[in-house]
Design a protein around this motif. Structure first.
Motif, PDB file in Angstrom:
ATOM      1  N   ARG A   1      -4.416   6.280  -4.354  1.00 46.59           N
ATOM      2  CA  ARG A   1      -3.089   6.458  -4.927  1.00 46.59           C
ATOM      3  C   ARG A   1      -2.546   5.132  -5.454  1.00 46.59           C
ATOM      4  N   GLU A   2      -2.911   4.040  -4.777  1.00 43.13           N
ATOM      5  CA  GLU A   2      -2.488   2.720  -5.269  1.00 43.13           C
ATOM      6  C   GLU A   2      -2.998   2.499  -6.688  1.00 43.13           C
ATOM      7  N   GLU A   3      -4.287   2.818  -6.921  1.00 45.95           N
ATOM      8  CA  GLU A   3      -4.878   2.618  -8.250  1.00 45.95           C
ATOM      9  C   GLU A   3      -4.166   3.493  -9.284  1.00 45.95           C
ATOM     10  N   MET A   4      -3.921   4.743  -8.922  1.00 46.46           N
ATOM     11  CA  MET A   4      -3.299   5.658  -9.874  1.00 46.46           C
ATOM     12  C   MET A   4      -1.878   5.204 -10.219  1.00 46.46           C
ATOM     13  N   LEU A   5      -1.132   4.789  -9.202  1.00 47.08           N
ATOM     14  CA  LEU A   5       0.246   4.340  -9.450  1.00 47.08           C
ATOM     15  C   LEU A   5       0.272   3.065 -10.283  1.00 47.08           C
ATOM     16  N   GLU A   6      -0.650   2.163  -9.987  1.00 44.15           N
ATOM     17  CA  GLU A   6      -0.764   0.925 -10.746  1.00 44.15           C
ATOM     18  C   GLU A   6      -0.964   1.255 -12.225  1.00 44.15           C
ATOM     19  N   ALA A   7      -1.870   2.194 -12.509  1.00 40.68           N
ATOM     20  CA  ALA A   7      -2.148   2.572 -13.896  1.00 40.68           C
ATOM     21  C   ALA A   7      -0.910   3.170 -14.559  1.00 40.68           C
TER      22      ALA A   7
ATOM     23  N   GLN B   1       6.395  -1.829   3.470  1.00 40.18           N
ATOM     24  CA  GLN B   1       5.826  -2.888   4.308  1.00 40.18           C
ATOM     25  C   GLN B   1       6.387  -2.829   5.725  1.00 40.18           C
ATOM     26  N   ALA B   2       7.666  -2.511   5.846  1.00 40.02           N
ATOM     27  CA  ALA B   2       8.288  -2.450   7.176  1.00 40.02           C
ATOM     28  C   ALA B   2       7.597  -1.409   8.049  1.00 40.02           C
ATOM     29  N   LEU B   3       7.306  -0.253   7.477  1.00 38.65           N
ATOM     30  CA  LEU B   3       6.690   0.801   8.281  1.00 38.65           C
ATOM     31  C   LEU B   3       5.251   0.481   8.634  1.00 38.65           C
ATOM     32  N   GLU B   4       4.589  -0.221   7.753  1.00 38.38           N
ATOM     33  CA  GLU B   4       3.223  -0.628   8.086  1.00 38.38           C
ATOM     34  C   GLU B   4       3.228  -1.676   9.183  1.00 38.38           C
ATOM     35  N   ALA B   5       4.195  -2.598   9.116  1.00 34.70           N
ATOM     36  CA  ALA B   5       4.288  -3.644  10.129  1.00 34.70           C
ATOM     37  C   ALA B   5       4.552  -3.013  11.493  1.00 34.70           C
ATOM     38  N   TYR B   6       5.439  -2.042  11.536  1.00 31.09           N
ATOM     39  CA  TYR B   6       5.766  -1.365  12.795  1.00 31.09           C
ATOM     40  C   TYR B   6       4.536  -0.656  13.349  1.00 31.09           C
ATOM     41  N   ALA B   7       3.795   0.046  12.483  1.00 33.26           N
ATOM     42  CA  ALA B   7       2.606   0.774  12.923  1.00 33.26           C
ATOM     43  C   ALA B   7       1.548  -0.186  13.446  1.00 33.26           C
TER      44      ALA B   7
ATOM     45  N   HIS C   1      -6.903  23.768   6.631  1.00 36.69           N
ATOM     46  CA  HIS C   1      -6.581  22.515   5.971  1.00 36.69           C
ATOM     47  C   HIS C   1      -5.630  22.770   4.811  1.00 36.69           C
ATOM     48  N   ALA C   2      -4.504  22.049   4.782  1.00 38.08           N
ATOM     49  CA  ALA C   2      -3.500  22.276   3.736  1.00 38.08           C
ATOM     50  C   ALA C   2      -3.537  21.195   2.661  1.00 38.08           C
ATOM     51  N   GLY C   3      -3.933  19.994   3.043  1.00 40.39           N
ATOM     52  CA  GLY C   3      -3.921  18.864   2.109  1.00 40.39           C
ATOM     53  C   GLY C   3      -3.735  17.597   2.924  1.00 40.39           C
ATOM     54  N   SER C   4      -3.185  16.578   2.314  1.00 40.09           N
ATOM     55  CA  SER C   4      -2.968  15.349   3.072  1.00 40.09           C
ATOM     56  C   SER C   4      -1.603  14.759   2.747  1.00 40.09           C
ATOM     57  N   VAL C   5      -1.131  13.864   3.580  1.00 38.43           N
ATOM     58  CA  VAL C   5       0.090  13.103   3.308  1.00 38.43           C
ATOM     59  C   VAL C   5      -0.224  11.632   3.558  1.00 38.43           C
ATOM     60  N   HIS C   6       0.558  10.777   2.963  1.00 37.24           N
ATOM     61  CA  HIS C   6       0.458   9.350   3.263  1.00 37.24           C
ATOM     62  C   HIS C   6       1.527   9.033   4.286  1.00 37.24           C
TER      63      HIS C   6
ATOM     64  N   THR D   1       0.835  -1.195   0.000  1.00 41.30           N
ATOM     65  CA  THR D   1       0.000   0.000   0.000  1.00 41.30           C
ATOM     66  C   THR D   1       0.872   1.248   0.000  1.00 41.30           C
ATOM     67  N   GLN D   2       0.197   2.372  -0.228  1.00 42.22           N
ATOM     68  CA  GLN D   2       0.868   3.664  -0.172  1.00 42.22           C
ATOM     69  C   GLN D   2       0.666   4.294   1.207  1.00 42.22           C
ATOM     70  N   TRP D   3       0.348   3.488   2.226  1.00 47.03           N
ATOM     71  CA  TRP D   3       0.103   3.938   3.593  1.00 47.03           C
ATOM     72  C   TRP D   3      -1.198   4.732   3.697  1.00 47.03           C
ATOM     73  N   PRO D   4      -1.778   4.788   4.902  1.00 48.29           N
ATOM     74  CA  PRO D   4      -3.025   5.536   5.071  1.00 48.29           C
ATOM     75  C   PRO D   4      -2.814   7.036   4.857  1.00 48.29           C
ATOM     76  N   ARG D   5      -3.911   7.739   4.640  1.00 52.02           N
ATOM     77  CA  ARG D   5      -3.837   9.195   4.461  1.00 52.02           C
ATOM     78  C   ARG D   5      -4.062   9.902   5.790  1.00 52.02           C
ATOM     79  N   TYR D   6      -3.329  10.971   5.978  1.00 56.69           N
ATOM     80  CA  TYR D   6      -3.531  11.857   7.124  1.00 56.69           C
ATOM     81  C   TYR D   6      -3.814  13.248   6.572  1.00 56.69           C
ATOM     82  N   GLU D   7      -4.882  13.880   7.059  1.00 56.58           N
ATOM     83  CA  GLU D   7      -5.141  15.264   6.660  1.00 56.58           C
ATOM     84  C   GLU D   7      -4.221  16.169   7.476  1.00 56.58           C
ATOM     85  N   VAL D   8      -3.758  17.241   6.861  1.00 56.71           N
ATOM     86  CA  VAL D   8      -2.800  18.146   7.505  1.00 56.71           C
ATOM     87  C   VAL D   8      -3.403  19.535   7.645  1.00 56.71           C
ATOM     88  N   PHE D   9      -3.288  20.118   8.822  1.00 59.07           N
ATOM     89  CA  PHE D   9      -3.803  21.454   9.104  1.00 59.07           C
ATOM     90  C   PHE D   9      -2.628  22.336   9.503  1.00 59.07           C
TER      91      PHE D   9
END
Lengths: 176, 255, 307
Positions: free
Chosen positions: C94-100, C298-304, A23-28, A4-12
Motif C-alpha cells: 500500500r505504501e508503494e501504491m500511495l506513493e505513486a 508513527q505514534a501508533l507504531e511507536a506504541y505497538a 476470510h473477509a479481507g485484511s486491514v492495516h 508506513t501504512q502499518w502491518p496487515r492483519y487478515e480478518v475472518f
C-alpha cells in the motif's frame, strides 16, 4: 522513523454462530486491538456478524494446491514444542477460505502438512495455517456493541429506496 | 406527565440532541482527510452513530411538543438561528488536529456514557429505551476512543505533546457538559432527570483517572465559564450558516 | 526470462474452465502487471471519489440526506480498502501504491477530476457515476482473479444503495420547485459527457482490452458497457422531465439502442493526463491528509513497538 501504512492483519468473519468463520479481507493496523476495531468498522457495516477474528498477515503460512500436490511442502524434521494451529481452506472453486478446525504441530510446515492431510482426499485450492496464539478473537460479551449497531442503519440497505415505484408513478401521470 | 414537566423534558432532550448534531457535523469534516484509510471508515462510523443519536432525541422532542416526528427534527436543525441552539461550546470548536478530535470525542463519549446509564431506567419508557439503544453504540465508541487516547498519549513525544495541548484546551470546555441544564431542577425533583452535579463528579473522577494513566496532566483548577448553553462561541454561527445553507434555499421545499 | 509455454497453456486452460486464480498460484507476469494496474487504479478512484461528495456532507439539506451521504462516502473508503487489499495480494504494498498516487504517477478514474458545484450534483453523481460503476463492477465480479472478484461482489452489493440514494435526490429535485428543477437540470448537463467518458476510449483505441478479455478480467468492451448505460439512463431522465445535453440523442428502433453523439476526445485525454478542473486540487487534498497524518501513523507504531 519511516512512514508506513502499518502491518496487515487478515480478518475472518462469522455470520451466525452455527457457521464457520470465513476470510473477509485484511486491514492495516498497528496492533491486534486496533485490527479488531478496524476489522469491525470495515467489514461489519451491514449485518450479519456474530464473531470476528484477526491475525497478522505475517503469522499466516500459506500453500496452494500446486504446492501441496507437487511436494513443495518438504518433510520438516525440526522438533519443538507442539502448538495449536487454526486451519482455513478454500475447498471449492468458487468458495472463500473457510475455517476448518485445528491441528497440532511443531512447525509451520508440519502444520500445513497436517492440515492438508486433514482435508481428506480433496486437495484444497488454498490452505492457510496460523498459530492459535497469534489469532485475536472478538469477545463474546462484546458482541452486542460490536455487531448490533449495523442492524440499526436501514438507510444503507438498497431496499430502503423505492425508486422503481416512484418512476412508475411518474410515467403513469405522464400517460406513457 | 404534566405539561410543565413535558416542556422541561423536551428542553433538556433538545440540548442532548444539539450536542450530538454539532459534534457529528465536526466529525464528518474529516471524511477523506483522516490519517489513514481505516480511520476515514472508523470516524465516519462514529459520526453516523452520533447523527443517528441526534435524530432519536429530536424525535422525542417532537413527540413531547406534539409536533410531527417526521418534519419537526429538520425544522429544528435547519431553521433555528444560532441563539436557539442548546449545545455545549465544546462541540462547536473547529476539528483541530487529530489529537484534538480524538480527545474531544473521548471526553464527550465518556460523559455521555455516564448520563445514558442514568437515563436507562427513566420513568418515561421512550426515554429509557432510547438511552439503552444509544448506550450500545457508545460502549463501542468508548472502546475505540480509549484505545486511541492511550496510543496517542503514550506513542511518541510529538503525539504526547499534541494530546497534552488538546487536553489543556478541552478540559475547561468539558466541564460545561454537566452544568445543570436549564429546566433540570423541576425534573430532578419529580424524579424525571438525573441531577447533573452528581453525574459530574462520577464522570470527572473516571476521566481523570484514565487520562492520568495515559501520562497526561490534568490542567489546574481555573474558574469555569458558568454561562449557560444559550451562550455560544464565535464558531457556531459560521458552522450553522454552512449546515443550513442548502436547506434554506427552499425553506418549504422537499429535499 | 521466458515463461514456460506449458505453464502458460495450463494457466489459459484454468481461465477457460472458469477457475479462480488465487494468491500464490503461478501467473504470467503480464497478468499480474495488468491486474496491479487495474486494481490499484480502481482503489485510488474510490478514495479520491470521497472528496467531491465528502465536501457536501456539511451542507446536506436534511438529517436523512446527511446520514445517507455520510454512509455513502464511508462505503467508498471501504471499497478503496477492499481493493487495496486485492492489489496487495499480488505483491505490491500500500505504501508503494500511495506513493505513486501522491506523486501523480498513478491514474484514477477521471470522473473525479470534475467539481461538485451544487447539492444536485450529489444526486446526479449517484445516478450517473454509480450507475456506470455498477455496470463495470458487475462484469468484474466474474473476473478470474479471486481476491478482485470477491472484492467486487462486496462492492456491488453496496453500490446499489449508492445508485438509489442518488436517484432519490434527483427524483425529489426534478419534481420540486423551479429553482430545484433548474439546479438538477444543470447538474445533469455538467455530468453527462464525463460519465460517458468513464467507460474509456472506443474499443478500437483500447490497447489493453484483448489481453484482459483473454485472461477473463474483462468480459465486455468499453463501447458495449457505454451503450448499456445510455439505454438504461435515458428513459429515466425523460420520465423525470430532464433533458440530456446531446442534440444527436435519438432512439433507433431497429437496434433497440439510444444513438448518441461523439465524445469530445480532446477533453477526455486532457483530463486523463492531469489537466482537468480538479486534478491538482484532488491530489493536494490527498497529499495534505497523508502528510498531516504522519505523526499519527508513527505514534501508533511507536506504541505497538513498546508493548
Amino acid at each position: 522513523m519511516s512512514d508506513t501504512q502499518w502491518p496487515r492483519y487478515e480478518v475472518f468473519q462469522q455470520e451466525t454462530p452455527d457457521r464457520p468463520h470465513r476470510h473477509a479481507g485484511s486491514v492495516h493496523a498497528p496492533d491486534a486491538e486496533i485490527a479488531l476495531l478496524n476489522g469491525r468498522d470495515v467489514f461489519v457495516r451491514r449485518p450479519e456478524c456474530s464473531s470476528l477474528w484477526v491475525a497478522p498477515a505475517g503469522a499466516i503460512s500459506r500453500a496452494t494446491a500446486e504446492e501441496i500436490t507437487g511436494g513443495a511442502l518438504e518433510m520438516d524434521s525440526t522438533t519443538g514444542e507442539a502448538v495449536d494451529y487454526l486451519v482455513f481452506a478454500k475447498l471449492d472453486a468458487r468458495g472463500m477460505l473457510t475455517h476448518l478446525g485445528q491441528v497440532r504441530a511443531t512447525s509451520k510446515v508440519q502444520a500445513l502438512q497436517e492440515a492438508a492431510r486433514a482435508c481428506g482426499p480433496q486437495t484444497p485450492f488454498v490452505l492457510w495455517v496460523v498459530p492459535a496464539a497469534q489469532l485475536t478473537r472478538s469477545e463474546p460479551d462484546q458482541a452486542e456493541p460490536l455487531f448490533a449497531p449495523a442492524l440499526d442503519k436501514p438507510y444503507r440497505d438498497q431496499a430502503f429506496y423505492h425508486i422503481q415505484t416512484a418512476l412508475r408513478r411518474l410515467r403513469q401521470e405522464a400517460g406513457d | 406527565m404534566n405539561p410543565g414537566l413535558r416542556a422541561s423534558l423536551a428542553d433538556v432532550l433538545l440540548a442532548l440532541a444539539d450536542d450530538e448534531l454539532i459534534l457529528a457535523h465536526r466529525d464528518s469534516e474529516w471524511t477523506g482527510h483522516a490519517p489513514i484509510l481505516e480511520e476515514d471508515i472508523a470516524f465516519a462510523n462514529i459520526a453516523l452513530d452520533e447523527l443517528g443519536h441526534a435524530g432519536l432525541w429530536y424525535r422525542l422532542v417532537a413527540d413531547l411538543r406534539g409536533e410531527d416526528a417526521e418534519r419537526y427534527p429538520d425544522r429544528l436543525v435547519f431553521h433555528r438561528p444560532a441563539g436557539a441552539f442548546r449545545n455545549v461550546r465544546l462541540v462547536e470548536q473547529p476539528k483541530g488536529d487529530w489529537a484534538f478530535t480524538v480527545l474531544r470525542q473521548f471526553l464527550f463519549d465518556s460523559a455521555e456514557q455516564v448520563r445514558l446509564k442514568a437515563l436507562a431506567d427513566h420513568p418515561q419508557a421512550s426515554v429509557a429505551h432510547t438511552a439503552a439503544k444509544i448506550l450500545t453504540e457508545e460502549r463501542y465508541h468508548l472502546r475505540h476512543l480509549q484505545a486511541w487516547v492511550t496510543r496517542l498519549a503514550l506513542g511518541t513525544p510529538e503525539s504526547g505533546r499534541r494530546m497534552q495541548a488538546a487536553l489543556d484546551q478541552l478540559w475547561p470546555l468539558a466541564r460545561q457538559l454537566f452544568q445543570p441544564l436549564s429546566g433540570e431542577a423541576i425534573l430532578v425533583e419529580a424524579g424525571a432527570w438525573p441531577a447533573s452535579s452528581a453525574l459530574a463528579t462520577q464522570w470527572q473522577a473516571a476521566a481523570m483517572d484514565f487520562l492520568i494513566e495515559c501520562g497526561l496532566t490534568i490542567p489546574g483548577q481555573i474558574l469555569p465559564d458558568e454561562s449557560g448553553r444559550q451562550i455560544h462561541s464565535a464558531h457556531l454561527e459560521p458552522l450553522l450558516s454552512e449546515m443550513q445553507s442548502v436547506a434554506r434555499l427552499e425553506p418549504q421545499g422537499e429535499w | 526470462m521466458t515463461e514456460d509455454a506449458g505453464r502458460l497453456a495450463a494457466f489459459d486452460a484454468r481461465i477457460a474452465a472458469g477457475e479462480k486464480i488465487e494468491p500464490g498460484d503461478w501467473m504470467p507476469d503480464e497478468y499480474r502487471r495488468q491486474l496491479i494496474r487495474m486494481i490499484s487504479q480502481h482503489a485510488h478512484s474510490e478514495v479520491v471519489g470521497m472528496l467531491p461528495e465528502g465536501g457536501w456532507i456539511t451542507m446536506a439539506p436534511s438529517l436523512r440526506r446527511k446520514l445517507v451521504l455520510l454512509a455513502k462516502v464511508q462505503d467508498e473508503a471501504g471499497h478503496g480498502q477492499y481493493l487495496y487489499h486485492a492489489a496487495e495480494t499480488l505483491g505490491v504494498s500500500r505504501e508503494e501504491m500511495l506513493e505513486a498516487l501522491l506523486q501523480g504517477k498513478a491514474k484514477y478514474s477521471s470522473i473525479f477530476n470534475y467539481p461538485a458545484t451544487s447539492w444536485a450534483d450529489m444526486g446526479v453523481i449517484g445516478w450517473f457515476v454509480d450507475g456506470a460503476a455498477i455496470l463495470n463492477q458487475t462484469m468484474l465480479a466474474r473476473c478470474s482473479y479471486g481476491p478482485y472478484a470477491r472484492a467486487m461482489i462486496r462492492i456491488c452489493a453496496e453500490e446499489s444503495f449508492h445508485y438509489k440514494q442518488g436517484m432519490e435526490i434527483v427524483l425529489t429535485l426534478s419534481q420540486g420547485t423551479p429553482a430545484q428543477r433548474t439546479m438538477v437540470q444543470d447538474a445533469v448537463r455538467r455530468w453527462w459527457w464525463p460519465t460517458l467518458m468513464m467507460f474509456g476510449p472506443h474499443d478500437a483505441e483500447s490497447p489493453n482490452t484483448p489481453t484482459l478479455v483473454r485472461w477473463g478480467i474483462k468480459t465486455r468492451t468499453n463501447d458495449e458497457l457505454r451503450q448499456e448505460f445510455v439505454n438504461q439512463t435515458v428513459p429515466d431522465a425523460h420520465t423525470m422531465g430532464l433533458s440530456l445535453p446531446d442534440p444527436e440523442l435519438r432512439f433507433d428502433a431497429a437496434s433497440g439502442n439510444w444513438r448518441f453523439g461523439e465524445i469530445d476526445w480532446d477533453e477526455f485525454w486532457r483530463v486523463v493526463h492531469g489537466d482537468g478542473p480538479c486534478n491538482r486540487e484532488r491530489l493536494e487534498a490527498r497529499r495534505a491528509a497523508h502528510d498531516d497524518g504522519l505523526w499519527v501513523r508513527q505514534a501508533l507504531e511507536a506504541y505497538a513497538a513498546r508493548t
